[in-house]
Each structure stands twice: as structure tokens, then as C-alpha cells.
Design a protein around this motif. Structure first.
Motif, short mmCIF file in Angstrom:
data_model
loop_
_atom_site.label_atom_id
_atom_site.label_comp_id
_atom_site.label_asym_id
_atom_site.label_seq_id
_atom_site.Cartn_x
_atom_site.Cartn_y
_atom_site.Cartn_z
N THR A 179 1.22 -1.31 0.08
CA THR A 179 -0.14 0.41 0.07
C THR A 179 0.82 0.85 -0.05
O THR A 179 2.19 1.83 0.68
N ASP A 206 -8.94 -4.81 -10.89
CA ASP A 206 -9.58 -5.75 -9.01
C ASP A 206 -10.99 -5.94 -9.55
O ASP A 206 -11.14 -6.89 -9.49
N ASN A 365 -4.67 6.37 1.98
CA ASN A 365 -5.56 6.10 1.42
C ASN A 365 -5.83 4.43 1.77
O ASN A 365 -4.88 4.30 2.55
N ARG A 367 -7.65 0.54 1.79
CA ARG A 367 -7.89 -0.89 0.44
C ARG A 367 -8.79 -1.86 2.16
O ARG A 367 -8.20 -2.15 2.50
N GLN A 369 -10.64 -5.75 1.43
CA GLN A 369 -11.53 -6.67 0.63
C GLN A 369 -11.87 -7.66 1.77
O GLN A 369 -11.35 -8.33 2.62
N LEU A 379 -15.17 -5.12 -1.69
CA LEU A 379 -13.54 -4.11 -2.08
C LEU A 379 -14.20 -2.44 -2.09
O LEU A 379 -14.84 -2.68 -2.98
N ARG A 381 -12.54 1.20 -2.03
CA ARG A 381 -11.04 2.14 -1.82
C ARG A 381 -11.37 3.10 -1.49
O ARG A 381 -11.61 4.03 -2.47
N ASN A 383 -9.62 7.23 -0.40
CA ASN A 383 -8.36 8.31 -0.64
C ASN A 383 -8.77 9.87 -0.24
O ASN A 383 -9.87 10.25 -1.21
N ASN A 424 -13.81 7.66 -3.58
CA ASN A 424 -13.83 6.28 -3.48
C ASN A 424 -14.08 5.06 -4.49
O ASN A 424 -15.33 5.57 -5.07
N ASN A 425 -13.92 4.04 -4.09
CA ASN A 425 -13.84 3.29 -5.46
C ASN A 425 -14.68 1.83 -4.29
O ASN A 425 -14.55 1.43 -3.49
N ASP A 444 -17.73 4.26 -9.19
CA ASP A 444 -16.59 5.43 -8.38
C ASP A 444 -17.25 6.59 -8.44
O ASP A 444 -17.84 7.36 -8.85
#
Length: 922
Positions: A179, A206, A365, A367, A369, A379, A381, A383, A424-425, A444
Motif C-alpha cells: 500500500t 480489480d 489511502n 483498501r 477487501q 472491495l 478503496r 482516498n 472512493n471506489n 466510483d
């Protein structure tokens, strides 16, 4: 919409009819510590006809075979450093889950299985090149960077690590993402003696990993498989140094490993142009010679304060997390000389500038999962980053025509900007049992806000007409925000034993709101109170795109073929308030095909061809119809009439790895062609658009306005050949490339094509003698031919040759000598630019304390005081050379302490002789 829904329902019904077979799955782990083994080679053989199907385990050690017919099968698993595994089983109508398959440590060490007196470099496993770390000898305190740059196909180009001709963009440790944002920092923060093997492969996105359907988005990835006895403990390094000219450096980094948990903390403060501190840092900080953003010694004199914390772990059996926080304060002072030779005239532009940039940034950031169960994965993610940048630029610039100076301008910009980024995802995947159907949802969101103030001063002397001299004092306030979101829905289904179909729908929206207002200084009020509408701009734009279509994939043990077809409908709506009201309305209809073909001639030889298309809409800055005179002699204005770009890309690569002879060969071709390419239209005389009433023309000025032109294309080919040189116990890499680019531009309404041809060839020789002698010698020559269609007498050829030598050697009883030489030879550059130089850094150190954990060293940076920075830039209407100030000679005394401890036992002493071990590590 009803018709589309009906078609989708019918397709789903047809797809379900094909789901007649079942699947075989499982996971591969180490028997000693139950750790996952990513990249293991898994072969499924049908007993009846000996048909083989091959796959590799993913980052979590999992594998799965789809469309497996009923019958008797044998499963074989191979992994470097472990005993081969084999199991026979029966497949009936139900799915087969083999569970956790445990591989035992190899009874015979790799160093004992030698070919022509050497440990095998590794092997090719489909798309993955796996190298045995023990086959490459490095210094006792080497980093992963020192290790991988000895491996075939891995080089450092322009300060960036490249593998098989592509920039490495992702680093993994034991299949888990490291990361962080900086690849160079990642590979320098891993100790070489912790590594069992190194895998080089094209990582999937991903979304592709979740859906099981390749979307063509690949990133070059390095995966470091660590030694089992080095997965519990910590390693680190701390250095403190002080030198001449008040140069200083204080840095420390610690890596903590506890199975799945990894924590890295790094801190640094210095004024010697170091951007980060890592395990691979050489005492004194003056070594390596590449610390900047783009390679070479970074431009300017740089003060950096940096702190970073990285965390990776597994929470329970189902949740994997990783996070990174980074704080940086950087102060860069840089003076530059710029010489620009224009294509269509005898006009030149020279500039001397003083620049200072101060940035203060926080980046975070994360992550997460969550493997909910065997059919559901999630998932997330997020940031966040916030950055404040303060910059000052002072210029003294002139335009000269036919030897006569037309204009001299002294101007300055003083800016203060704050930018907030939040993104953000969310990615979710659902597998419908063993039916072969998979649904993937991808959402996203991104938000950016910029608030800035800029003060501009200008004093321009018009040497042709002194009565038209210009004095300007202005304040500019910028408030800009961007909100973007996208949603993606994928549905895939098996069609047969070897084929799969996917349907995709995507919708995205990007909304930009920019408010730029300019105020003139009023003398009698001592304030910026006069609003300047012609130099102000308020602009809003909204870009909405919808894309949908099918994808077909066919896969066997030797062949993979995929064809994608997308139809995209997009709308661009915008409106400008200043300097005048102007609506923008565009509708775009595009077909976006893509295809990929791969053929595996053997286990170690394969060919891959990829074709893809994409679009790129104009930016807010390019669409804004406002005059920008921050550089008075190079004014710019936007163009609301811009269209979007349409890009075609072709990529071909051939790879061969002969594990018996340890010879490696890679070859590739990259090609790009762009329609409606956004380039600059330059005007040296009359302009076809209206200028503000209060604007005063500066003689020799060149107005720049973005326009769309066809005719851009570029192609680059590369090759790399590597093999051991046994009589000097070293590894040899030969590499080369040929590239051509054609860039269109307009000059006074005439089209010019700037054609640039590049030939590059080089070799790299890295030692494999012993841990007491570690060297790397590389030399690369690059020849460029620059041709312009408008004015051939402005054609220019230039040559650059770079030679580097890095040597680390233990002389006697812990006395260490390090040296690094970098010679740059340039011809064909502009007059007044220093063409060639020799950068020589060295240090002499003494190991101290138990296990030689400490070191005192004296180092010198740029011993000959020749360091310079030269960059050549080629555009459609000019060729320019830029020379920047750099850090030159200083001496530094440094103390360094190495931290190293593992639960399985202390690491051996660094100077300990290890007989029979070709890798220099236990």
C-alpha cells in the motif's frame, strides 16, 4: 429501454442453456506456516485423453478451473522451493472443491540444483516470469531494487524501474499489494535477503479479478515472495549525517512483519535532494544519483520533511486491509535557462527564471477487501489528500528575430493554492453458485476542490515601439471544483467448455465548475479593486457518457482470444459567463472495439497481441475562452469548439525464457494513433479571434490556442536479451528500441508535422561474484532525428550517451567502499548549454558493533563538481533545451545503524562466508 431489457433477458436465457459442466477449485498453501503461495503452477490433466489445462494461483493462493467435464483427473502443483504435489480425483456432476492443498518445503535446496555451475535463474509460468533470488548475488545490505535490477528484462530508465519495456506500477509482497503510491520507495524498503523469488507479470485490474473477465487494463507488477524464515520479525535502518555547506540528513525506516501483518514507518528530514528514506538507502545520501521525479539528479536545491506509515493485515479469515498515510513538506529552489528555437521563422526565445515551490501535503489511502463467502466479494478503496502549494516564478525573457531583440519582459507570478481530493471506489462481485454466471458492480466517486490566489507583475519593453511598453499589476482568484462519478454493471456467463460471454453497461458523469476572476491594481486606492472582465472566466461543463456492449472470450491451454465491442453515447454541455456568454453543446457517438490474442508456444514461450480504443474529452482549461498572460511572451487562450479525441492502441509482445540455459528474450511493439488530437495552433501574426480591448500586443509574442488535428501517431519497439556470463560470474543484458512519433500542429494556419525518430541501444552487466563484490555497469546510447515538414532547415539531430557504474565492495574487515559514476555525453544541443558532464559520488565506511549492524562513513557527492541538468523538449512548433540548477559537491559524515531480528532466529552476520550458496543469502 424495454427493447434493451427484453434482449438482455433473452441473452441470459440462452446463456443459461450452456451451463452444463462443473468447476474444480482449491487453494495452495505452505505446509510449514499455512501461508498462501501466489503464482503456483497448477496443471489439471484428464486421464482419458491426457488433455491438460494450466492455470496459476492468484494473490491469495486460490485457483479455479471452469467448464470441467465429468471423468477422472490428476492435479499437479509446482512451486519453486517446494516439493511437487499430485492428487487424483473423480469429477461427477457436482462442483469439486479440493480445499487447502499443502506443499512441503523442498528437500533439496535450489542452490544444489545447478546448471553449468549456477543456480537456475527461474522459469516462465504462462504470463508470469519467476526468478530465483538465490541465483543473484547482492551486497549484504542490499535492497530489493539492487536485486531486481540484476534480473533479465528489468532496468532503470529515466529514474523509473521498468520490466519487459514497461514501467512497473505495482509492487506486491507475498501476493498482497504494497500500500503506497511510490514504486521506487517500495522496492527500496524491502531487504534483498528476505526474498525467495521475484515474479514479474501483468496485473489485472480489480474489476477483472473480481469478474473473471479480462478487461484489458494491465499494469506491470513485481511480486516479492519472501522466505518463510523472514516473515516474522523486523528490519530497519536509521542514518544521521552532516556535511559541508550545512548539508544534513536524518532518516529512519522500520518494517515489521508478523505473518499477514506488515507495518512500515518511514521518516526523513534533509536538504540534499532526498525524497524518501528506505532500507536500500546508501549512507551519506549522495549515492544512487537518481532521486528526482523524472530521473537523474533532481532539479534545484530541495529541502524535504517526510513521514509515511503503511499498514497491511488480514482481519480474520475473510477480510484483507491495507492503508497508507504520507505527510510531505518540500521546498524546491530552482533556477533555469531556456532556449527555444521556433520552426516557422528565424525567431528564438530565451528565458532566465528563478523558481521556488513550497508544498505541504497529506495523503491517505485505504483498501478493504471482504471475501464474504465463496460466491460474494466486496472491495472498498477510499482516498483523501489535501495539498497547499506556494510558488514564486520570476522571469527575464526575450524574443529575438534575425538577430534583433524585439521584446524584453520581466515578470513574476506569486501563487498560493489549496487542493482537496476525495475519492472512493466500491466493487462488488457475486457468483451464482457453480452455474458459471458472475455479476460485478463497480461504483466510483471523485471530488476535487481548488482554491487559489495569484499575484502577477509585468514590465515588458517594446524595443520596436517604446510607447507601447506594458506595465501590469493584477490579482487572480481561482475557485474550481470537479465532481465525477461512474457506475459499471457486468454480467458474464460460460458458453461452453472454453468460452464465456459478458454484457457490460457503464454510465459516468463529470461536472466541472470553474470561476477565475482577475482584478487590476488601483494606485489611488492601494487595492485590487478594478474587475477585469476580459481576463476573467466563469465556466461550467457537464460530460455524461453511457457505454454498453458484449464481450466474448475463448480460452484453451494454449490459446486465449477475447473480442469486445462497445457503443458509447456521450454529451458535453457547458456555459461560459466571462468574458462573454457562450454555450457549449456536443453530442458524441462512438464504437469502441478491442481485442486480445495470446498463444503459448510452450510453457516458456508466448505471444500476446492487444488492440484497444478509447476517447478523451477536452479539459476545462482547454475549453475556457479566456486569455492567459502569465507568461506575456507566450500567451494562451482556450477554445470552446474543441472536440474529443479518439485513440487507437496496438500492443504486441513476445517472450521466451529458457530455464536450462538461463537465457531470456523479450520483444514488444507499442503503437498509438489519435484522431482529433488536441494540439496547439500558434499565431505569430494576426489571430483569427478577438482579443481583449485593453490587451497590448508584445512584438514576437506567439499566441497558443488548442485545436483538433488528425495525423498523430507513434510507434515504439523494444527488445531485451539476457544470459549469464559464467567466466566472470555476471549477468549480461542487451536492450534496444526504435521509436517514431508524428505530432501535428498549426503555425499561422499552416499544418506542421514534427517527426521524431529515436534509436536506442544499451547493455547492462551486473556482478554475480560474491556478496563482497557487487557492481552494476550499464551504458546506453540514444540518437534522435527531428524533422519538421514546414521548414526543413530547422531539422535537428542530437545524440545522448549515458554510462553508469555502481560498485560496492568490502575491502577488508568491515571496511566498505562504494562509488557511483554517471557520465552524460550530449551533442546537437543549443549553444550555451553545457553538453556533457561526469557525476562521481563515493563513500568509505567502517562496519562496527556486533554483527556489523552499525557503520560510520564519509561520502562525497559530485566529487568533480560537474553535475548539471539538461532536458530537450520537442513540440510541433519548436525545439527547446532547458538547463536547471542542481545540487553539486558536498562532503558528509554519516552514522548508520541497521535493525534486524526475526522470530525464527537472528539473521547471520553480514560478513559471514556462506559456502555453496550462489545467492549470497541463506
Amino acid at each position: 429501454m424495454k427493447r434493451l431489457f427484453t434482449i438482455l433477458v433473452m441473452l441470459v436465457a440462452v446463456l443459461q442453456a450452456y451451463a452444463q459442466t462443473t468447476s474444480v477449485s482449491g487453494s495452495v498453501q505452505s505446509a510449514s506456516d499455512k501461508g498462501a503461495l501466489p503464482g503456483a503452477n497448477v496443471v489439471l490433466t484428464r486421464t482419458a485423453d491426457a488433455t491438460k489445462t494450466v492455470t496459476a494461483t492468484d494473490g491469495e493462493g486460490r485457483f479455479q478451473f471452469e467448464r470441467v467435464a465429468q471423468g477422472q483427473y490428476t492435479l499437479e502443483i509446482n512451486y519453486i522451493g517446494f516439493e511437487n504435489f499430485s492428487r487424483s480425483f473423480q469429477v461427477a456432476g457436482a462442483p469439486v472443491n479440493l480445499g487447502q492443498l499443502l506443499l512441503r518445503d523442498g528437500a533439496t535446496g535450489l542452490q544444489e540444483v545447478q546448471i553449468i555451475g549456477r543456480a537456475p535463474l527461474g522459469e516462465q509460468k504462462g504470463d508470469t516470469s519467476q526468478f530465483n533470488a538465490k541465483a543473484f548475488k547482492t551486497a549484504p545490505d542490499a535492497s530489493a531494487e539492487d536485486l531486481v535490477t540484476k534480473m533479465p528484462g528489468v532496468t532503470v530508465q529515466d529514474g523509473k524501474i521498468q520490466a519487459q519495456g514497461e514501467d512497473v506500477q505495482q509492487v506486491m509482497i507475498d501476493g498482497k499489494r504494497y500500500t503506497g503510491e511510490d514504486v521506487n520507495s517500495a522496492v527500496r524498503n524491502i531487504s534483498a535477503d528476505m526474498i525467495e523469488s521475484v515474479q514479474v507479470f501483468d496485473g489485472q485490474s480489480d474489476r477483472a479479478a473480481f469478474s473473471g473477465f479480462d478487461d484489458g487494463n494491465r499494469i506491470k507488477t513485481l511480486n516479492f515472495v519472501t522466505r518463510k524464515d523472514k516473515r516474522h520479525g523486523y528490519v530497519g535502518k536509521a542514518s544521521a549525517g552532516y556535511g559541508t555547506d550545512e548539508r544534513y540528513m536524518l532518516g529512519a525506516t522500520v518494517n515489521y512483519f508478523n505473518g499477514e501483518q506488515r507495518i512500515t514507518a518511514t521518516g526523513l528530514t534533509n536538504n540534499i535532494n532526498m525524497f524518501d528514506f528506505s532500507i536500500g538507502e546508501t549512507p551519506g545520501g549522495g549515492m544512487r544519483g537518481r532521486r528526482g521525479w523524472g530521473g537523474g539528479s533532481p532539479n534545484g536545491i530541495i529541502n524535504t520533511d517526510n513521514f509515511a506509515l503503511s499498514y497491511n493485515d488480514k482481519w480474520g479469515k475473510k477480510m484483507e486491509v491495507g492503508g497508507n498515510y504520507n505527510y510531505t513538506n518540500r521546498d524546491v529552489v530552482n533556477n533555469q535557462y531556456r532556449f527555444r528555437d521556433f520552426v516557422n521563422s528565424d525567431t528564438t526565445y530565451t528565458e532566465n527564471s528563478q523558481n521556488q515551490d513550497i508544498t505541504d501535503s497529506h495523503r491517505f489511502n485505504f483498501r478493504l477487501q471482504y471475501n464474504i463467502n465463496e460466491n460474494n466479494r466486496l472491495l472498498v478503496r477510499p482516498n483523501i489528500s489535501i495539498q497547499r502549494s506556494q510558488s514564486f516564478t520570476g522571469r527575464n525573457a526575450s524574443t529575438i528575430a534575425n538577430g534583433e531583440e524585439l521584446t524584453n519582459s520581466i515578470n513574476s507570478d506569486n501563487a498560493d493554492n489549496t487542493t482537496l481530493n476525495i475519492s472512493n471506489n466500491i466493487l462488488y462481485s457475486h457468483r451464482f453458485g457453480d452455474s458459471g454466471r458472475i455479476l460485478t458492480v463497480d461504483i466510483d466517486t471523485r471530488y476535487t476542490d481548488t482554491d487559489g490566489d495569484t499575484y502577477q507583475l509585468e514590465n515588458t519593453a517594446n524595443l520596436m515601439d517604446p510607447e507601447r511598453d506594458v506595465t501590469r499589476n493584477q490579482f487572480i482568484n481561482l475557485d474550481r471544483s470537479n465532481l465525477a462519478w461512474s457506475g459499471n454493471l457486468d454480467y458474464s456467463q460460460r458458453l461452453g467448455e472454453n468460452s464465456r460471454l459478458q454484457l457490460e453497461y457503464n454510465i459516468s458523469n463529470r461536472n466541472n465548475d470553474s470561476d477565475r476572476r482577475t482584478y487590476d491594481y488601483v494606485e489611488n486606492e492601494s487595492a485590487y479593486n478594478s474587475f477585469n472582465a476580459p481576463l476573467s472566466n466563469t465556466f461550467q461543463s457537464d460530460y455524461v457518457a453511457q457505454r454498453f456492449g458484449p464481450s466474448y472470450q475463448y480460452r484453451t491451454d494454449k490459446t486465449t482470444f477475447q473480442l469486445n465491442a462497445r457503443y458509447q453515447y456521450a454529451t458535453l454541455r457547458g456555459e461560459s459567463q466571462f468574458p462573454e456568454q457562450y454555450p457549449v453543446k456536443r453530442d458524441y457517438n462512438n464504437v469502441l472495439p478491442s481485442a486480445e490474442y495470446e498463444y503459448k508456444f510452450s510453457k516458456s514461450t508466448n505471444l500476446r497481441i492487444n488492440y484497444s480504443t478509447s476517447t478523451n474529452e477536452p479539459s476545462v482549461e482547454q475549453l475556457q475562452n479566456v486569455l492567459d498572460i502569465s507568461n506575456p511572451l507566450q500567451p494562451r487562450i482556450g477554445n470552446p469548439e474543441l472536440d474529443q479525441e479518439y485513440q487507437n492502441r496496438l500492443f504486441m509482445r513476445f517472450r521466451n525464457f529458457n530455464a536450462e540455459t538461463n537465457k531470456v528474450f523479450f520483444m514488444g511493439v507499442f503503437g498509438t494513433m489519435t484522431q482529433n488530437y488536441v494540439t496547439n495552433s500558434i499565431y505569430t501574426r494576426d489571430v483569427p479571434f478577438e482579443l481583449p480591448e485593453n490587451y497590448t500586443y508584445r512584438p514576437g509574442s506567439r499566441f497558443s490556442r488548442p485545436v483538433n488535428l488528425d495525423g498523430y501517431w507513434s510507434v515504439r519497439s523494444f527488445f531485451n536479451y539476457g544470459q549469464p556470463i559464467n567466466f566472470i560470474s555476471s549477468n549480461l543484458n542487451l536492450n534496444g528500441s526504435v521509436g517514431y512519433s508524428r505530432t501535428p500542429g498549426m503555425i499561422d494556419e499552416e499544418i506542421n508535422y514534427a517527426n521524431n525518430t529515436n534509436f536506442r541501444a544499451g547493455l547492462n552487466l551486473s556482478s554475480n561474484i560474491s556478496e563482497n563484490v557487487d557492481f552494476n555497469l550499464s551504458t546506453t546510447g540514444s540518437y534522435n532525428l527531428v524533422e519538421n515538414t514546414l521548414r526543413t532547415n530547422q531539422n535537428n539531430n542530437f545524440y545522448n550517451h549515458s554510462t553508469n557504474l555502481r560498485l560496492n565492495t568490502i575491502i577488508w574487515k568491515g571496511i566498505v567502499y562504494r562509488t557511483e559514476l554517471n557520465h552524460q555525453y550530449n551533442t546537437g544541443l543549443s549553444a550555451g548549454v553545457d553538453n556533457s558532464y561526469l557525476l562521481w559520488n563515493m563513500s568509505l565506511g567502517k562496519k562496527i558493533f556486533k554483527n556489523q549492524q552499525g557503520e560510520i562513513s564519509l561520502s562525497v557527492n559530485d566529487l568533480l563538481k560537474q553535475n548539471v541538468s539538461i532536458q530537450r523538449n520537442i513540440a510541433a512548433d519548436y525545439v527547446e533545451d532547458v538547463q536547471s540548477s542542481v545540487l553539486q559537491r558536498y562532503f558528509m559524515l554519516t552514522f548508520t545503524y541497521n535493525l534486524r531480528k526475526f522470530i525464527s532466529g537472528e539473521a547471520p552476520e553480514m560478513n559471514q562466508e556462506r559456502r555453496g550458496n550462489w545467492g549470497g543469502r541463506p
